[in-house]
Design an enzyme around this catalytic site. Structure first.
Site, PDB file in Angstrom:
ATOM      1  N   SER A   1     -19.230   6.691  11.483  1.00 57.95           N
ATOM      2  CA  SER A   1     -20.451   5.863  11.397  1.00 57.95           C
ATOM      3  C   SER A   1     -20.132   4.383  11.196  1.00 57.95           C
ATOM      4  CB  SER A   1     -21.383   6.363  10.289  1.00 57.95           C
ATOM      5  OG  SER A   1     -20.833   6.141   9.005  1.00 57.95           O
ATOM      6  N   ASN A   2     -19.019   4.078  10.514  1.00 55.13           N
ATOM      7  CA  ASN A   2     -18.661   2.668  10.281  1.00 55.13           C
ATOM      8  C   ASN A   2     -18.342   1.919  11.575  1.00 55.13           C
ATOM      9  OD1 ASN A   2     -19.015   2.758   7.511  1.00 55.13           O
ATOM     10  ND2 ASN A   2     -16.843   3.066   7.046  1.00 55.13           N
TER      11      ASN A   2
ATOM     12  N   LEU B   1     -17.964  -3.835   2.157  1.00 53.60           N
ATOM     13  CA  LEU B   1     -19.180  -3.196   1.641  1.00 53.60           C
ATOM     14  C   LEU B   1     -19.327  -3.445   0.139  1.00 53.60           C
ATOM     15  CD1 LEU B   1     -18.822   0.155   3.628  1.00 53.60           C
ATOM     16  CD2 LEU B   1     -20.357  -1.746   4.140  1.00 53.60           C
TER      17      LEU B   1
ATOM     18  N   LYS C   1     -13.136   0.998   4.905  1.00 55.43           N
ATOM     19  CA  LYS C   1     -12.168   2.043   4.593  1.00 55.43           C
ATOM     20  C   LYS C   1     -12.923   3.290   4.173  1.00 55.43           C
ATOM     21  CE  LYS C   1     -10.544   2.695   0.594  1.00 55.43           C
ATOM     22  NZ  LYS C   1     -10.044   2.501  -0.753  1.00 55.43           N
ATOM     23  N   SER C   2     -12.508   4.440   4.674  1.00 54.69           N
ATOM     24  CA  SER C   2     -13.077   5.706   4.226  1.00 54.69           C
ATOM     25  C   SER C   2     -12.109   6.821   4.568  1.00 54.69           C
ATOM     26  CB  SER C   2     -14.423   5.969   4.906  1.00 54.69           C
ATOM     27  OG  SER C   2     -14.977   7.180   4.425  1.00 54.69           O
TER      28      SER C   2
ATOM     29  N   TYR D   1       0.838  -1.213   0.000  1.00 44.84           N
ATOM     30  CA  TYR D   1       0.000   0.000   0.000  1.00 44.84           C
ATOM     31  C   TYR D   1       0.870   1.260   0.000  1.00 44.84           C
ATOM     32  CZ  TYR D   1      -3.792  -3.114   1.715  1.00 44.84           C
ATOM     33  OH  TYR D   1      -4.718  -4.126   1.879  1.00 44.84           O
TER      34      TYR D   1
ATOM     35  N   HIS E   1       0.500 -11.588   1.799  1.00 47.76           N
ATOM     36  CA  HIS E   1      -0.518 -10.814   1.079  1.00 47.76           C
ATOM     37  C   HIS E   1      -1.172 -11.601  -0.055  1.00 47.76           C
ATOM     38  CE1 HIS E   1      -1.490  -6.356  -0.033  1.00 47.76           C
ATOM     39  NE2 HIS E   1      -2.527  -7.120  -0.213  1.00 47.76           N
TER      40      HIS E   1
ATOM     41  N   ARG F   1     -18.096   9.245   7.773  1.00 48.78           N
ATOM     42  CA  ARG F   1     -18.197   7.808   7.465  1.00 48.78           C
ATOM     43  C   ARG F   1     -17.241   7.009   8.338  1.00 48.78           C
ATOM     44  NH1 ARG F   1     -22.462   6.137   5.142  1.00 48.78           N
ATOM     45  NH2 ARG F   1     -22.247   7.381   3.265  1.00 48.78           N
TER      46      ARG F   1
END
Length: 284
Positions: A238-239, A187, A229-230, A50, A108, A235
């Site tokens: 809220s997640n 999601l 992820k956000s 990443y 991974h 968000r």
């Protein structure tokens, strides 16, 4: 308040983690992880591939939260597979994160010298550099092929998993080893069909939540570790706000019935390991 899960090695992992895949290392990852930690997340999931381990580690160190209260995951990339290379890869992750140990370290991808790399992970675990070790993207077939050659069992297998792809066969295969599923794309990568499923929309109205919260709460209810992820502050908050949802048995059955048994990513597709190795280089 966040639910925790005990892994097969006795270590405890928060059931909801914060994923940083595709968040750039231009300060955005540092900012997102800092916000997540402020919002109450205590589990951050990154990877060598990443390219943002350094920003994750800095956010963890700067948070003011005791190190042992934050669960950090990273992952070894294919380029560093094989026993000797994996030892260097683990060291590189530790240095980039700026941490003395990593709570969970995963292979991974399930290609190449997986067995040699796993041996290096086992030794690093024995040395205390890694607390728990696991695998990622292993289908039932790949899991049986590789894990049968391991000296010790993985703690988790991080795979694509959401209400459309509930990994029922994989769960059966791994249950004897007590291996937990971690969901990437929990999601459905923002799948609008999934988010507008009538049963999910109805439950969101009933519980005063958004459809994404219903999906994440379902995954936690099924015993999964989930990694939304956000980069949107509201968000991010809220997640994590899902632990007051208590589905009835009938509602769980309705959500289980959404399973299509197939995902978007097929780890068994021909040539995928070679393609990943050729196209994703994390170092020269």
């Amino acid at each position: 308040m966040t639910k925790t899960i005990t892994l097969n090695d006795g270590n405890i992992i928060p059931a909801v983690g914060f994923g940083v895949f595709q968040i750039p290392a231009d300060g955005s990852t540092y900012e997102a992880v800092s916000q997540a930690l402020k919002a109450g997340y205590r589990h951050i999931d990154t990877a060598a591939a990443y390219f943002n381990e350094a920003e994750v580690g800095k956010a963890v160190r700067d948070s003011g939260i005791a190190r042992e209260e934050i669960f950090v995951t990273s992952k070894l990339w294919l380029q560093d597979y094989g026993y000797d290379n994996a030892k260097k890869g683990i060291q590189s992750s530790l240095e980039k994160l700026g941490l003395d140990y990593i709570d969970l370290y995963l292979l991974h991808q399930p290609y190449g010298d997986v067995v040699g790399a796993w041996q290096a992970l086992e030794e690093a675990k024995e040395a205390g550099l890694l607390k728990s070790i696991g695998v990622s993207n292993m289908t039932p077939k790949l899991y049986q092929a590789f894990v049968s050659q391991f000296k010790s069992k993985p703690a988790v297998n991080q795979v694509e998993c959401n209400p459309y792809f509930q990994q029922k066969e994989l769960r059966q295969v791994m249950s004897a080893d007590g291996v937990k599923i971690e969901c990437w794309a929990p999601l459905g990568q923002g799948n609008s069909d999934l988010l507008s499923e009538p049963v999910i929309v109805q439950l969101a109205e009933k519980y005063g939540k958004n459809p994404g919260q219903i999906i994440l709460a379902f995954e936690v209810a099924e015993g999964f570790i989930t990694l939304p992820k956000s980069v949107t502050p509201s968000r991010i908050v809220s997640n994590l706000d899902i632990f007051d949802i208590a589905f009835t048995p009938e509602e769980l059955d309705q959500l289980r019935a959404l399973d299509k048994g197939i995902g978007n990513h097929n780890p068994e597709a021909p040539g995928i390991g070679e393609h990943l190795l050729a196209n994703y280089k994390i170092h020269d």
